[in-house]
Design a protein around this motif. Structure first.
Motif, PDB file in Angstrom:
ATOM      1  N   GLY A 146       0.805  -1.211   0.000  1.00  0.00           N
ATOM      2  CA  GLY A 146       0.000   0.000   0.000  1.00  0.00           C
ATOM      3  C   GLY A 146       0.837   1.259   0.000  1.00  0.00           C
ATOM      4  N   ILE A 147       1.894   1.272   0.803  1.00  0.00           N
ATOM      5  CA  ILE A 147       2.775   2.436   0.854  1.00  0.00           C
ATOM      6  C   ILE A 147       3.453   2.658  -0.484  1.00  0.00           C
ATOM      7  N   SER A 148       3.953   1.587  -1.074  1.00  0.00           N
ATOM      8  CA  SER A 148       4.652   1.691  -2.355  1.00  0.00           C
ATOM      9  C   SER A 148       3.744   2.238  -3.440  1.00  0.00           C
ATOM     10  N   HIS A 149       2.514   1.779  -3.463  1.00  0.00           N
ATOM     11  CA  HIS A 149       1.577   2.250  -4.480  1.00  0.00           C
ATOM     12  C   HIS A 149       1.266   3.733  -4.308  1.00  0.00           C
ATOM     13  N   ARG A 150       1.155   4.188  -3.066  1.00  0.00           N
ATOM     14  CA  ARG A 150       0.824   5.594  -2.834  1.00  0.00           C
ATOM     15  C   ARG A 150       1.985   6.515  -3.194  1.00  0.00           C
ATOM     16  N   VAL A 151       3.197   6.142  -2.814  1.00  0.00           N
ATOM     17  CA  VAL A 151       4.315   7.034  -3.113  1.00  0.00           C
ATOM     18  C   VAL A 151       4.658   7.015  -4.591  1.00  0.00           C
ATOM     19  N   SER A 152       4.485   5.879  -5.245  1.00  0.00           N
ATOM     20  CA  SER A 152       4.783   5.827  -6.680  1.00  0.00           C
ATOM     21  C   SER A 152       3.731   6.559  -7.496  1.00  0.00           C
ATOM     22  N   ALA A 153       2.563   6.790  -6.910  1.00  0.00           N
ATOM     23  CA  ALA A 153       1.548   7.598  -7.593  1.00  0.00           C
ATOM     24  C   ALA A 153       1.957   9.068  -7.620  1.00  0.00           C
ATOM     25  N   VAL A 154       2.864   9.442  -6.734  1.00  0.00           N
ATOM     26  CA  VAL A 154       3.393  10.808  -6.708  1.00  0.00           C
ATOM     27  C   VAL A 154       4.642  10.909  -7.571  1.00  0.00           C
ATOM     28  N   LEU A 155       5.584   9.984  -7.347  1.00  0.00           N
ATOM     29  CA  LEU A 155       6.843   9.951  -8.094  1.00  0.00           C
ATOM     30  C   LEU A 155       7.099   8.525  -8.558  1.00  0.00           C
ATOM     31  N   GLU A 156       7.175   8.330  -9.842  1.00  0.00           N
ATOM     32  CA  GLU A 156       7.349   6.983 -10.376  1.00  0.00           C
ATOM     33  C   GLU A 156       8.616   6.316  -9.849  1.00  0.00           C
ATOM     34  N   ARG A 157       9.670   7.079  -9.624  1.00  0.00           N
ATOM     35  CA  ARG A 157      10.939   6.511  -9.173  1.00  0.00           C
ATOM     36  C   ARG A 157      10.827   5.831  -7.816  1.00  0.00           C
ATOM     37  N   LEU A 158       9.782   6.105  -7.053  1.00  0.00           N
ATOM     38  CA  LEU A 158       9.591   5.497  -5.741  1.00  0.00           C
ATOM     39  C   LEU A 158       8.874   4.148  -5.830  1.00  0.00           C
ATOM     40  N   GLY A 159       8.542   3.720  -7.008  1.00  0.00           N
ATOM     41  CA  GLY A 159       7.820   2.462  -7.174  1.00  0.00           C
ATOM     42  C   GLY A 159       8.737   1.258  -7.197  1.00  0.00           C
ATOM     43  N   GLY A 160       8.140   0.090  -7.050  1.00  0.00           N
ATOM     44  CA  GLY A 160       8.852  -1.164  -7.215  1.00  0.00           C
ATOM     45  C   GLY A 160       9.402  -1.798  -5.955  1.00  0.00           C
ATOM     46  N   TYR A 161       9.408  -1.076  -4.860  1.00  0.00           N
ATOM     47  CA  TYR A 161       9.959  -1.654  -3.631  1.00  0.00           C
ATOM     48  C   TYR A 161       9.156  -2.853  -3.158  1.00  0.00           C
ATOM     49  N   ASP A 162       7.855  -2.783  -3.308  1.00  0.00           N
ATOM     50  CA  ASP A 162       7.020  -3.900  -2.857  1.00  0.00           C
ATOM     51  C   ASP A 162       7.300  -5.154  -3.677  1.00  0.00           C
ATOM     52  N   ALA A 163       7.472  -4.995  -4.988  1.00  0.00           N
ATOM     53  CA  ALA A 163       7.754  -6.152  -5.845  1.00  0.00           C
ATOM     54  C   ALA A 163       9.126  -6.746  -5.530  1.00  0.00           C
ATOM     55  N   ARG A 164      10.108  -5.909  -5.281  1.00  0.00           N
ATOM     56  CA  ARG A 164      11.451  -6.391  -4.950  1.00  0.00           C
ATOM     57  C   ARG A 164      11.452  -7.112  -3.607  1.00  0.00           C
ATOM     58  N   PHE A 165      10.721  -6.581  -2.644  1.00  0.00           N
ATOM     59  CA  PHE A 165      10.617  -7.224  -1.335  1.00  0.00           C
ATOM     60  C   PHE A 165       9.923  -8.576  -1.474  1.00  0.00           C
ATOM     61  N   ALA A 166       8.855  -8.606  -2.253  1.00  0.00           N
ATOM     62  CA  ALA A 166       8.113  -9.850  -2.456  1.00  0.00           C
ATOM     63  C   ALA A 166       8.974 -10.900  -3.143  1.00  0.00           C
ATOM     64  N   ALA A 167       9.814 -10.473  -4.085  1.00  0.00           N
ATOM     65  CA  ALA A 167      10.689 -11.415  -4.787  1.00  0.00           C
ATOM     66  C   ALA A 167      11.695 -12.041  -3.826  1.00  0.00           C
ATOM     67  N   ALA A 168      12.248 -11.227  -2.918  1.00  0.00           N
ATOM     68  CA  ALA A 168      13.181 -11.761  -1.929  1.00  0.00           C
ATOM     69  C   ALA A 168      12.479 -12.721  -0.985  1.00  0.00           C
ATOM     70  N   LEU A 169      11.277 -12.350  -0.563  1.00  0.00           N
ATOM     71  CA  LEU A 169      10.534 -13.197   0.365  1.00  0.00           C
ATOM     72  C   LEU A 169      10.148 -14.523  -0.288  1.00  0.00           C
ATOM     73  N   ARG A 170       9.882 -14.482  -1.574  1.00  0.00           N
ATOM     74  CA  ARG A 170       9.569 -15.718  -2.295  1.00  0.00           C
ATOM     75  C   ARG A 170      10.770 -16.668  -2.254  1.00  0.00           C
ATOM     76  N   ARG A 171      11.966 -16.147  -2.377  1.00  0.00           N
ATOM     77  CA  ARG A 171      13.161 -16.980  -2.289  1.00  0.00           C
ATOM     78  C   ARG A 171      13.302 -17.590  -0.886  1.00  0.00           C
ATOM     79  N   VAL A 172      12.928 -16.804   0.123  1.00  0.00           N
ATOM     80  CA  VAL A 172      12.971 -17.323   1.491  1.00  0.00           C
ATOM     81  C   VAL A 172      12.001 -18.483   1.647  1.00  0.00           C
ATOM     82  N   ARG A 173      10.778 -18.306   1.153  1.00  0.00           N
ATOM     83  CA  ARG A 173       9.770 -19.367   1.269  1.00  0.00           C
ATOM     84  C   ARG A 173      10.185 -20.611   0.485  1.00  0.00           C
ATOM     85  N   GLU A 174      10.972 -20.405  -0.566  1.00  0.00           N
ATOM     86  CA  GLU A 174      11.438 -21.546  -1.368  1.00  0.00           C
ATOM     87  C   GLU A 174      12.615 -22.265  -0.725  1.00  0.00           C
ATOM     88  N   GLY A 175      13.092 -21.734   0.399  1.00  0.00           N
ATOM     89  CA  GLY A 175      14.117 -22.451   1.143  1.00  0.00           C
ATOM     90  C   GLY A 175      15.460 -21.770   1.303  1.00  0.00           C
TER      91      GLY A 175
END
Length: 210
Positions: A146-175
């Protein structure tokens, strides 16, 4: 409408966010062409904003004091131009308590206190302990979306943190638990730390005082 940042700003800001990085890593941070980023880096070097140094066989760019001041000036001007200061401030206020939770989760990933040692290393043999940490990271990831979506709606350069965090967490869940806090890669901790730096830089704050 979200605002696109100037290439000059993106290159200089990428140096700040990465801390020490070569042309390729700096260009990759905001999806820029390497040759274009390299051109702006050389211009920034001529202005005294960045410096090239080498250590242990690898080289990279870092900000000078003048470059840090110029980056702060550019970010402030950009934020005032788009009229997004209040929105970013509100998002940052929501981020701060989450930041405390993230730090605690990473500490629990690294340490598992025992009766004899409050700072005992977490050897990851307690599956329930690790599962609770991962569940906390998943909860934080949902809030981050939610935070990432709100700040990226103001400045595009602030986007993508949620996707990067989710990608790292997916690797954790995979072992691969190293993706919780490994350095030199987009781990959960690295992504979160960079977002914190991005928000305080955007708002002209100083880490550790807010």
């Amino acid at each position: 409408m979200t605002s696109l940042s100037a290439t000059e700003l993106l290159v200089l800001h990428a140096v700040r966010l990465k801390g020490f990085a070569d042309d390729v890593a700096i260009a990759a941070r905001f999806g820029l062409e390497v040759d274009l980023a390299a051109e702006f880096l050389l211009d920034s070097q001529a202005f005294g904003w960045v410096a090239w140094s080498e250590f242990a066989g690898s080289g990279g760019w870092s900000l000078t004091e003048a470059g840090r001041a110029e980056n702060a000036r550019q970010l402030a001007a950009e934020l005032d131009q788009v009229g997004g200061r209040l929105a970013i401030q509100q998002a940052y206020a929501e981020f701060l308590p989450l930041n405390g939770r993230l730090q605690e989760a990473c500490t629990q990933w690294q340490l598992r206190p025992t009766e004899d040692d409050a700072l005992a290393f977490n050897d990851h043999t307690d599956a329930d302990w690790d599962r609770r940490v991962v569940e906390e990271l998943e909860s934080l990831g949902q809030s981050l979306r939610g935070i990432s979506h709100r700040v990226s709606a103001v400045l595009e350069r602030l986007g993508g943190y949620d996707a990067r965090f989710a990608a790292a967490l997916r690797r954790v869940r995979e072992g691969d638990g190293s993706w919780v806090d490994r350095t030199g890669a987009d781990s959960c901790h690295t992504v979160w730390f960079e977002l914190h730096e991005d928000l305080i830089a955007t708002l002209g704050l100083t880490r550790g005082t807010h």
